[in-house]
Design a protein around this motif. Structure first.
Motif, PDB file in Angstrom:
ATOM      1  N   GLY A  32      -7.692  13.388   4.288  1.00 37.07           N
ATOM      2  CA  GLY A  32      -6.683  14.058   5.106  1.00 37.07           C
ATOM      3  C   GLY A  32      -5.417  14.285   4.323  1.00 37.07           C
ATOM      4  N   PRO A  33      -4.577  15.179   4.804  1.00 33.54           N
ATOM      5  CA  PRO A  33      -3.346  15.510   4.073  1.00 33.54           C
ATOM      6  C   PRO A  33      -2.344  14.359   4.076  1.00 33.54           C
ATOM      7  N   SER A  34      -1.369  14.484   3.243  1.00 36.48           N
ATOM      8  CA  SER A  34      -0.308  13.473   3.143  1.00 36.48           C
ATOM      9  C   SER A  34       0.390  13.323   4.498  1.00 36.48           C
ATOM     10  N   GLY A  35       0.595  12.078   4.896  1.00 39.36           N
ATOM     11  CA  GLY A  35       1.280  11.830   6.157  1.00 39.36           C
ATOM     12  C   GLY A  35       0.359  11.855   7.362  1.00 39.36           C
ATOM     13  N   SER A  36      -0.960  11.997   7.127  1.00 41.13           N
ATOM     14  CA  SER A  36      -1.879  12.108   8.254  1.00 41.13           C
ATOM     15  C   SER A  36      -2.232  10.737   8.845  1.00 41.13           C
ATOM     16  N   GLY A  37      -1.874   9.667   8.170  1.00 48.10           N
ATOM     17  CA  GLY A  37      -2.098   8.337   8.738  1.00 48.10           C
ATOM     18  C   GLY A  37      -3.177   7.524   8.045  1.00 48.10           C
ATOM     19  N   LYS A  38      -3.622   7.953   6.854  1.00 43.76           N
ATOM     20  CA  LYS A  38      -4.709   7.270   6.148  1.00 43.76           C
ATOM     21  C   LYS A  38      -4.321   5.830   5.795  1.00 43.76           C
ATOM     22  N   THR A  39      -3.150   5.688   5.189  1.00 44.19           N
ATOM     23  CA  THR A  39      -2.720   4.354   4.778  1.00 44.19           C
ATOM     24  C   THR A  39      -2.465   3.466   5.994  1.00 44.19           C
ATOM     25  N   THR A  40      -1.893   4.057   7.025  1.00 45.10           N
ATOM     26  CA  THR A  40      -1.633   3.301   8.249  1.00 45.10           C
ATOM     27  C   THR A  40      -2.950   2.747   8.809  1.00 45.10           C
ATOM     28  N   LEU A  41      -3.989   3.581   8.792  1.00 45.19           N
ATOM     29  CA  LEU A  41      -5.299   3.140   9.296  1.00 45.19           C
ATOM     30  C   LEU A  41      -5.839   1.992   8.446  1.00 45.19           C
TER      31      LEU A  41
ATOM     32  N   THR B 283       2.681   3.607  16.359  1.00 46.48           N
ATOM     33  CA  THR B 283       3.887   4.436  16.401  1.00 46.48           C
ATOM     34  C   THR B 283       4.994   3.756  15.606  1.00 46.48           C
ATOM     35  N   TYR B 284       5.714   4.564  14.870  1.00 41.29           N
ATOM     36  CA  TYR B 284       6.944   4.096  14.206  1.00 41.29           C
ATOM     37  C   TYR B 284       8.072   4.847  14.884  1.00 41.29           C
ATOM     38  N   GLY B 285       8.724   4.216  15.824  1.00 38.81           N
ATOM     39  CA  GLY B 285       9.753   4.930  16.577  1.00 38.81           C
ATOM     40  C   GLY B 285       9.139   6.126  17.279  1.00 38.81           C
ATOM     41  N   ALA B 286       9.595   7.310  16.915  1.00 42.33           N
ATOM     42  CA  ALA B 286       9.081   8.517  17.571  1.00 42.33           C
ATOM     43  C   ALA B 286       7.841   9.061  16.864  1.00 42.33           C
ATOM     44  N   VAL B 287       7.538   8.512  15.653  1.00 39.56           N
ATOM     45  CA  VAL B 287       6.418   9.038  14.874  1.00 39.56           C
ATOM     46  C   VAL B 287       5.103   8.414  15.336  1.00 39.56           C
ATOM     47  N   ASN B 288       4.124   9.264  15.662  1.00 41.62           N
ATOM     48  CA  ASN B 288       2.787   8.780  15.969  1.00 41.62           C
ATOM     49  C   ASN B 288       1.962   8.795  14.696  1.00 41.62           C
ATOM     50  N   ALA B 289       1.963   7.674  13.963  1.00 44.59           N
ATOM     51  CA  ALA B 289       1.237   7.642  12.693  1.00 44.59           C
ATOM     52  C   ALA B 289      -0.263   7.662  12.966  1.00 44.59           C
ATOM     53  N   LEU B 290      -0.691   6.973  13.999  1.00 52.29           N
ATOM     54  CA  LEU B 290      -2.093   7.017  14.430  1.00 52.29           C
ATOM     55  C   LEU B 290      -2.097   7.266  15.932  1.00 52.29           C
TER      56      LEU B 290
ATOM     57  N   THR C 153      -8.892   8.811   0.062  1.00 52.69           N
ATOM     58  CA  THR C 153      -8.723   9.743  -1.061  1.00 52.69           C
ATOM     59  C   THR C 153      -8.277  11.115  -0.590  1.00 52.69           C
ATOM     60  N   HIS C 154      -7.541  11.764  -1.477  1.00 52.53           N
ATOM     61  CA  HIS C 154      -7.181  13.157  -1.267  1.00 52.53           C
ATOM     62  C   HIS C 154      -8.284  14.068  -1.779  1.00 52.53           C
ATOM     63  N   ASP C 155      -9.019  13.514  -2.755  1.00 53.02           N
ATOM     64  CA  ASP C 155      -9.893  14.325  -3.604  1.00 53.02           C
ATOM     65  C   ASP C 155     -11.224  14.629  -2.910  1.00 53.02           C
TER      66      ASP C 155
ATOM     67  N   LEU D  36       0.811  -1.219   0.000  1.00 60.76           N
ATOM     68  CA  LEU D  36       0.000   0.000   0.000  1.00 60.76           C
ATOM     69  C   LEU D  36       0.844   1.269   0.000  1.00 60.76           C
ATOM     70  N   LYS D  37       2.157   1.102   0.233  1.00 56.83           N
ATOM     71  CA  LYS D  37       3.026   2.284   0.303  1.00 56.83           C
ATOM     72  C   LYS D  37       3.185   2.903  -1.078  1.00 56.83           C
ATOM     73  N   GLY D  38       3.189   4.221  -1.113  1.00 53.85           N
ATOM     74  CA  GLY D  38       3.416   4.905  -2.384  1.00 53.85           C
ATOM     75  C   GLY D  38       4.845   4.680  -2.850  1.00 53.85           C
TER      76      GLY D  38
HETATM   77  N1  LIG Z   1       6.961   1.897   7.961  1.00 51.16           N
HETATM   78  C1  LIG Z   1       7.035   3.138   8.459  1.00 51.16           C
HETATM   79  N2  LIG Z   1       8.107   3.506   9.162  1.00 51.16           N
HETATM   80  C2  LIG Z   1       8.203   4.759   9.700  1.00 51.16           C
HETATM   81  N3  LIG Z   1       7.280   5.687   9.543  1.00 51.16           N
HETATM   82  C3  LIG Z   1       6.191   5.396   8.822  1.00 51.16           C
HETATM   83  C4  LIG Z   1       6.008   4.107   8.239  1.00 51.16           C
HETATM   84  N4  LIG Z   1       4.829   4.082   7.598  1.00 51.16           N
HETATM   85  C5  LIG Z   1       4.294   5.322   7.758  1.00 51.16           C
HETATM   86  N5  LIG Z   1       5.101   6.095   8.501  1.00 51.16           N
HETATM   87  C6  LIG Z   1       4.845   7.474   8.901  1.00 51.16           C
HETATM   88  O1  LIG Z   1       3.554   7.515   9.463  1.00 51.16           O
HETATM   89  C7  LIG Z   1       2.882   8.692   9.065  1.00 51.16           C
HETATM   90  C8  LIG Z   1       1.568   8.313   8.372  1.00 51.16           C
HETATM   91  O2  LIG Z   1       1.879   7.682   7.141  1.00 51.16           O
HETATM   92  P1  LIG Z   1       0.770   7.185   6.144  1.00 51.16           P
HETATM   93  O3  LIG Z   1       1.423   6.418   5.070  1.00 51.16           O
HETATM   94  O4  LIG Z   1      -0.311   6.507   6.902  1.00 51.16           O
HETATM   95  O5  LIG Z   1       0.238   8.565   5.580  1.00 51.16           O
HETATM   96  P2  LIG Z   1      -0.880   8.845   4.478  1.00 51.16           P
HETATM   97  O6  LIG Z   1      -1.940   9.626   5.136  1.00 51.16           O
HETATM   98  O7  LIG Z   1      -1.281   7.571   3.830  1.00 51.16           O
HETATM   99  O8  LIG Z   1      -0.087   9.736   3.452  1.00 51.16           O
HETATM  100  P3  LIG Z   1      -0.212   9.814   1.859  1.00 51.16           P
HETATM  101  O9  LIG Z   1      -1.414  10.606   1.561  1.00 51.16           O
HETATM  102  O10 LIG Z   1       1.031  10.526   1.444  1.00 51.16           O
HETATM  103  O11 LIG Z   1      -0.270   8.408   1.346  1.00 51.16           O
HETATM  104  C9  LIG Z   1       3.834   9.459   8.193  1.00 51.16           C
HETATM  105  O12 LIG Z   1       4.476  10.419   8.937  1.00 51.16           O
HETATM  106  C10 LIG Z   1       4.815   8.402   7.724  1.00 51.16           C
HETATM  107  O13 LIG Z   1       6.089   8.969   7.496  1.00 51.16           O
END
Ligand SMILES: Nc1ncnc2c1ncn2[C@@H]1O[C@H](COP(=O)(O)OP(=O)(O)OP(=O)(O)O)[C@@H](O)[C@H]1O
Ligand SMILES: [Mg+2]
Lengths: 368, 221
Positions: free
Chosen positions: B36-45, B12-19, B193-195, A365-367
């Motif tokens: 939500g904007p890029s990096g907001s955690g959509k894909t992680t969810l 969490t990914y290390g120090a990053v709170n993805a969700l 979606t972004h759109d 799913l990663k871009g």
């Molecule tokens: N495997 C990983 N290791 C470290 N950080 C990660 C990992 N996957 C995601 N992140 C971080 O978690 C946060 C959320 O990422 P995510 O991919 O869920 O964003 P997104 O909303 O899908 O963004 P986009 O619209 O660009 O796809 C980001 O800051 C990203 O850098």
């Protein structure tokens, strides 16, 4: 389409998907298989050829009477000779005796005249007539032999006449001896079925079986043993040659395995998204292993077969060029070659497969 | 009773709170847009709902079963039985035809069955293109093949991450129309979606920012 058909479809898709990589891996396996094929063929056949070359030095085994016996029973020596099977290159019992010739004493040697050159190749024989008896060079000079002559030898009350057919020369004691047919010597000396000793020329490595004969026949007053110096040096030469061959083959094997492993690593890294996709679609570890192992088996089998063929042809050429003998087809060589190729392919796959198992399905799913 | 229920989910990914402490309920038959904007955690969810990844904290209940304590191997099994996935980059195997790509999902799930795979392709209007390789299909056709692949094992929920992100307007319309039809047939679909325009076609939207939900259902311009 069944599950198996889909599996093979995936295999061929994977292999076709990266032709250059597949070709690289195949080439590495073919080289490795060809080396194994050549080495096993040469070792199996020309190892024998090499032993044959060494047999130019004559007898390397001797049967001696075991004390208190003074003579070797000829039937036992014959039996020992038969036990070497097709590894026996030459064999003759030797019966020594001192007989009277024109008022002087000479040593007569009863041998199988047809085998003499095989067990004592250092004897130089010059034909001078049709008779079978051979006279040592120095003795012939003393007797002033000019051509084929008849010599009358006597022992005790018995007397026998021999037709001289050749002169024998060695530079040693043989130059003063007379070589006659074994049977005649036994009759003349009154020792039917007896020999002083027997020489054998046997292909190296001398089979272990001979140790058994030695013990068993030993009980029957026969002592069978290698002629120390010759047998030992033959073994040393063979051991050194095979150690060299095997270490070179081992290095080539390791290099091929390394080439396969690194190429497969590159493949796994290139295709990590595809692996992630398969996992995302539900492939478990077994499924991933099965696909890579399948590729390993196919490449090992194809590469092994082609490599064997290549090695077989090369071995033919080497056999002819080096040993003037053709290398025969052997099923064991095919099995060893393909087995080794499969092992190399599967072992080399194990590291990349472990890498593939670590790939996260979320990667799909990663871009980019 | 919600089909999918997230309670205090963090990743969490290390120090990053993805969700960060997400609580969310999705009903059966919903078409939900996650924005939500890029990096907001959509894909992680989506990864966590899709059993592709594990939450660091919180519980995730799908169809009455808590998936948070499951091992990776158990998640794989759960994923192939309950989740249909559609990716922005399609992810079709290049040397397999459209129908074989659909059958691949059947292969990992149970048994490949061509007739069923053909029906799924017919459902997305691609029965004529079944024996073509992905390289011979347009982007829209490739994405419809992916939808067929996501449908083939009758999943509990279909997850799509930016499914129209690589498509032109015409194909975007085709694929979105398809999702709306599936929604009409009762499928549960979660769409990232972004759109804004696409998001507005969903029955409900949630918006993420820095890993948290903000003002669910409301449009923020
Ligand atoms: N495997 C990983 N290791 C470290 N950080 C990660 C990992 N996957 C995601 N992140 C971080 O978690 C946060 C959320 O990422 P995510 O991919 O869920 O964003 P997104 O909303 O899908 O963004 P986009 O619209 O660009 O796809 C980001 O800051 C990203 O850098
Ligand atoms: Mg994303």
């Amino acid at each position: 389409m069944g599950k198996r058909a889909m599996y093979f479809k995936l295999l061929s898709a994977s292999l076709a998907n990266r032709r250059a990589r597949t070709a690289t891996i195949l080439a590495a396996i073919i080289i490795c298989a060809a080396v194994v094929s050549v080495v096993t063929s040469i070792y199996r056949d020309t190892g024998t050829q090499f032993g044959k070359e060494l047999r130019r030095y004559g007898a390397n085994m001797v049967a001696l009477p075991r004390p208190p016996a003074n003579f070797v029973d000829q039937s036992l020596a014959d039996k020992a000779a038969r036990s070497f099977g097709d590894r026996l290159v030459g064999y003759s019992p030797f019966l020594y005796g001192t007989v009277t010739l024109k008022d002087s004493e000479v040593v007569v040697v009863g041998v199988r005249l047809a085998q003499l050159e095989k067990v004592s190749p250092y004897l130089k024989i010059t034909r001078i007539g049709t008779g079978r008896t051979l006279v040592g060079r120095r003795l012939a000079e003393k007797l002033e032999l000019t051509g084929a002559e008849r010599l009358s030898l006597s022992f005790a009350e018995r007397k026998k006449v021999f037709n001289v057919g050749g002169i024998v020369e060695s530079g040693g004691v043989e130059d003063d001896q007379i070589f006659v047919d074994l049977r005649s010597a036994q009759e003349l000396l009154g020792r039917p079925q007896a020999a002083s000793l027997a020489y054998f020329s046997v292909l190296s490595p001398i089979p272990r079986r001979s140790a058994l004969i030695s013990n068993k026949a030993g009980n029957d007053h026969l002592q069978l043993e290698p002629i120390g110096r010759i047998a030992r040096s033959e073994r040393q030469v063979l051991d050194k040659v095979s150690a060299l061959i095997f270490s070179v083959a081992g290095m080539i094997l390791a290099t091929s395995a390394l080439a396969v492993a690194t190429t497969m690593m590159a493949v796994v890294i290139e295709r990590r998204r595809e692996v992630a996709l398969k996992k995302a679609l539900g492939a478990d570890d077994r499924g991933i292993i099965a696909e890579f192992a399948g590729e390993g088996l196919v490449l090992g089998l194809v590469g092994g077969s082609l490599g064997w063929l290549l090695g077989y042809l090369a071995a033919q050429w080497i056999g002819r060029a080096v040993f003037q003998a053709s290398v025969s087809f052997a099923a064991t060589t095919v099995l060893i070659t393909i087995g080794t190729s499969l092992a190399v392919a599967v072992i080399a796959m194990s590291v990349p497969v472990r890498l593939a198992l670590k790939i996260e399905p979320a990667l799909a799913l990663k871009g980019e | 009773m919600a089909l999918i229920k997230l309670d205090g989910v963090s990743k969490t990914y290390g120090a990053v709170n993805a969700l960060d402490n997400i609580t969310l309920a999705i009903d059966k038959g919903e078409l939900l847009a996650i924005m939500g904007p890029s990096g907001s955690g959509k894909t992680t969810l989506l990864n966590i709902i899709g059993c592709l990844d594990k939450a660091s904290r919180g519980s995730v209940i799908i169809d009455g079963a808590d998936i948070s304590p499951l091992s990776r191997a158990e998640l794989t099994k759960r994923r192939r039985e309950t989740i249909g996935l559609v990716f922005q980059q399609f992810h079709l195997i290049p040397h397999l035809t459209a129908v074989e790509n659909v059958m691949l999902a059947q292969y990992y799930h149970s048994l490949p069955e061509r007739t069923e795979a053909m029906e799924a392709l017919a459902r997305v209007g691609l029965e004529q293109r079944a024996d073509h390789l992905p390289s011979e299909l347009s982007g829209g056709e490739q994405q419809r093949t992916c939808v067929a692949r996501a449908l083939i094992n009758r999943p509990t929920v279909i997850l799509a991450d930016e499914p129209t992100g690589n498509l032109d307007e015409e194909n975007e319309e085709l694929v979105m129309g398809l999702f709306e039809e599936l929604h009409g047939e009762g499928h549960t679909i979660i769409l990232v979606t972004h759109d804004q325009e696409i998001g507005s076609r969903a029955g409900r939207q949630i918006r993420l920012a820095h890993g948290r939900t903000v003002a669910a259902g409301q449009h923020v311009s």
